[in-house]
Scaffold this motif. Sequence first.
Motif, short mmCIF file in Angstrom:
data_model
loop_
_atom_site.label_atom_id
_atom_site.label_comp_id
_atom_site.label_asym_id
_atom_site.label_seq_id
_atom_site.Cartn_x
_atom_site.Cartn_y
_atom_site.Cartn_z
N ARG A 46 48.34 27.48 16.98
CA ARG A 46 47.65 26.74 15.91
C ARG A 46 48.38 25.44 15.58
O ARG A 46 47.77 24.39 15.37
CB ARG A 46 47.53 27.60 14.66
CG ARG A 46 46.47 28.68 14.75
CD ARG A 46 46.13 29.24 13.37
NE ARG A 46 47.30 29.79 12.71
CZ ARG A 46 47.70 31.05 12.82
NH1 ARG A 46 47.02 31.89 13.59
NH2 ARG A 46 48.76 31.48 12.18
N ALA A 47 49.72 25.50 15.52
CA ALA A 47 50.49 24.30 15.19
C ALA A 47 50.36 23.23 16.26
O ALA A 47 50.22 22.04 15.95
CB ALA A 47 51.97 24.68 14.99
N VAL A 48 50.39 23.63 17.53
CA VAL A 48 50.25 22.68 18.62
C VAL A 48 48.85 22.08 18.61
O VAL A 48 48.68 20.87 18.78
CB VAL A 48 50.54 23.37 19.97
CG1 VAL A 48 50.17 22.46 21.13
CG2 VAL A 48 52.00 23.77 20.05
N ARG A 49 47.85 22.92 18.40
CA ARG A 49 46.47 22.43 18.32
C ARG A 49 46.32 21.41 17.19
O ARG A 49 45.72 20.34 17.37
CB ARG A 49 45.53 23.61 18.11
CG ARG A 49 44.05 23.24 17.95
CD ARG A 49 43.24 24.51 17.66
NE ARG A 49 41.82 24.25 17.58
CZ ARG A 49 41.18 23.87 16.49
NH1 ARG A 49 41.87 23.69 15.36
NH2 ARG A 49 39.87 23.69 16.50
N SER A 50 46.84 21.73 16.01
CA SER A 50 46.73 20.83 14.86
C SER A 50 47.44 19.50 15.13
O SER A 50 46.92 18.44 14.78
CB SER A 50 47.32 21.49 13.60
OG SER A 50 46.58 22.63 13.23
N GLY B 178 45.17 12.55 17.71
CA GLY B 178 43.76 12.17 17.80
C GLY B 178 43.07 12.66 19.06
O GLY B 178 42.10 12.04 19.52
N HIS B 179 43.53 13.78 19.61
CA HIS B 179 42.90 14.29 20.82
C HIS B 179 41.52 14.84 20.48
O HIS B 179 41.36 15.57 19.50
CB HIS B 179 43.76 15.39 21.45
CG HIS B 179 43.41 15.68 22.86
ND1 HIS B 179 43.81 14.88 23.91
CD2 HIS B 179 42.66 16.67 23.42
CE1 HIS B 179 43.36 15.37 25.04
NE2 HIS B 179 42.65 16.45 24.77
N PRO B 180 40.49 14.53 21.27
CA PRO B 180 39.13 14.99 20.96
C PRO B 180 39.00 16.51 21.02
O PRO B 180 39.47 17.13 21.97
CB PRO B 180 38.26 14.33 22.04
CG PRO B 180 39.10 13.23 22.61
CD PRO B 180 40.52 13.69 22.48
N LYS C 295 41.32 23.62 24.27
CA LYS C 295 41.05 25.05 24.09
C LYS C 295 42.38 25.73 23.76
O LYS C 295 43.36 25.55 24.46
CB LYS C 295 40.43 25.65 25.35
CG LYS C 295 40.08 27.13 25.26
CD LYS C 295 39.37 27.57 26.53
CE LYS C 295 38.93 29.03 26.45
NZ LYS C 295 40.08 29.95 26.67
N ALA C 296 42.40 26.49 22.67
CA ALA C 296 43.64 27.14 22.24
C ALA C 296 43.40 28.60 21.93
O ALA C 296 42.34 29.00 21.45
CB ALA C 296 44.20 26.43 21.00
N ALA C 297 44.43 29.42 22.20
CA ALA C 297 44.35 30.84 21.91
C ALA C 297 45.73 31.38 21.56
O ALA C 297 46.75 30.92 22.09
CB ALA C 297 43.80 31.61 23.11
N LEU D 210 47.95 18.03 18.02
CA LEU D 210 47.20 17.22 18.99
C LEU D 210 45.94 16.62 18.36
O LEU D 210 45.59 15.47 18.62
CB LEU D 210 46.84 18.07 20.20
CG LEU D 210 48.03 18.46 21.09
CD1 LEU D 210 47.61 19.50 22.12
CD2 LEU D 210 48.61 17.23 21.78
N LEU D 211 45.26 17.41 17.52
CA LEU D 211 44.03 16.91 16.90
C LEU D 211 44.31 15.90 15.80
O LEU D 211 43.66 14.85 15.73
CB LEU D 211 43.22 18.08 16.34
CG LEU D 211 42.64 19.07 17.35
CD1 LEU D 211 41.95 20.22 16.62
CD2 LEU D 211 41.66 18.39 18.30
#
Length: 251
Positions: free
Chosen positions: A216-220, A227-229, A234-236, A222-223
């Motif tokens: 979750r932290a890595v996904r947040s 600003g990654h679209p 995809k994260a799990a 990057l987004l």
Amino acid sequence: MTEILTPPTIERLRHELRRRELTVTEVHRLTPHMLRVTLSGPDLADFVSAAPDDHVKLFLATDGGEPEKRDYTPRRFDRAKQALTLDFALHEAGPATEWALQAVPGGRLTVAGPRGSQRISGPIAEWLLIGDETALPAIGRRIEEMAAGTKVTALIAVPGAADEQVFETKAALSCHWLHRPVAAAAEAAPFLAALARLAIAPGTFVWIAAEASVARAVRSYLLEERGHPLPWLKAAGYWRQGQADAHEKIE
């Protein structure tokens, strides 16, 4: 990053679900914290695994009552030999780890699935694969199955240099290993520090799998920070610290 007008697509496939009774044919200590077990048997004649991050369910015998069930990635499948390879990350003392450590040729294991597959396709210029030990089977399989010349960067956290793996691939691979102790496997800081130094080209699809809070932290990051679209990520959570048999889809 500039938004790509035509995002990748994730095609969801369903497979017939059945249990397979398999026999252990080989056990190999791949690295200090990874054990590779090969299973075989005629029940694999119609086995299907259409994506590198598929999961099969293992049924593990207990002293009493219902068996414990755990999800594992098919690391490799050889249809001609009817041989299924599973890699076990030795980072916890759960029933799957205990079974793998005691496995010997001739042993038996019941396996079911995969129930389905998710195939990612589209105008992907590059791949960025991020994960820990538990994601290594899926990362390794994806890298090895990539078409020749495919650009892929892998960011993988393992306990030490002896836990690094070599992948046989025709892809254009750049692999970055992050060394941290098993006790720090639920800390996102090593990934975030490495990502801060990493350029991410437009058209890069990012695949993330690790401990749930780390993913979750890595996904947040990057987004929100990079600003990654969203359609290009995809994260799990493949596991959750302190909880048995816990995994999480991160939408």
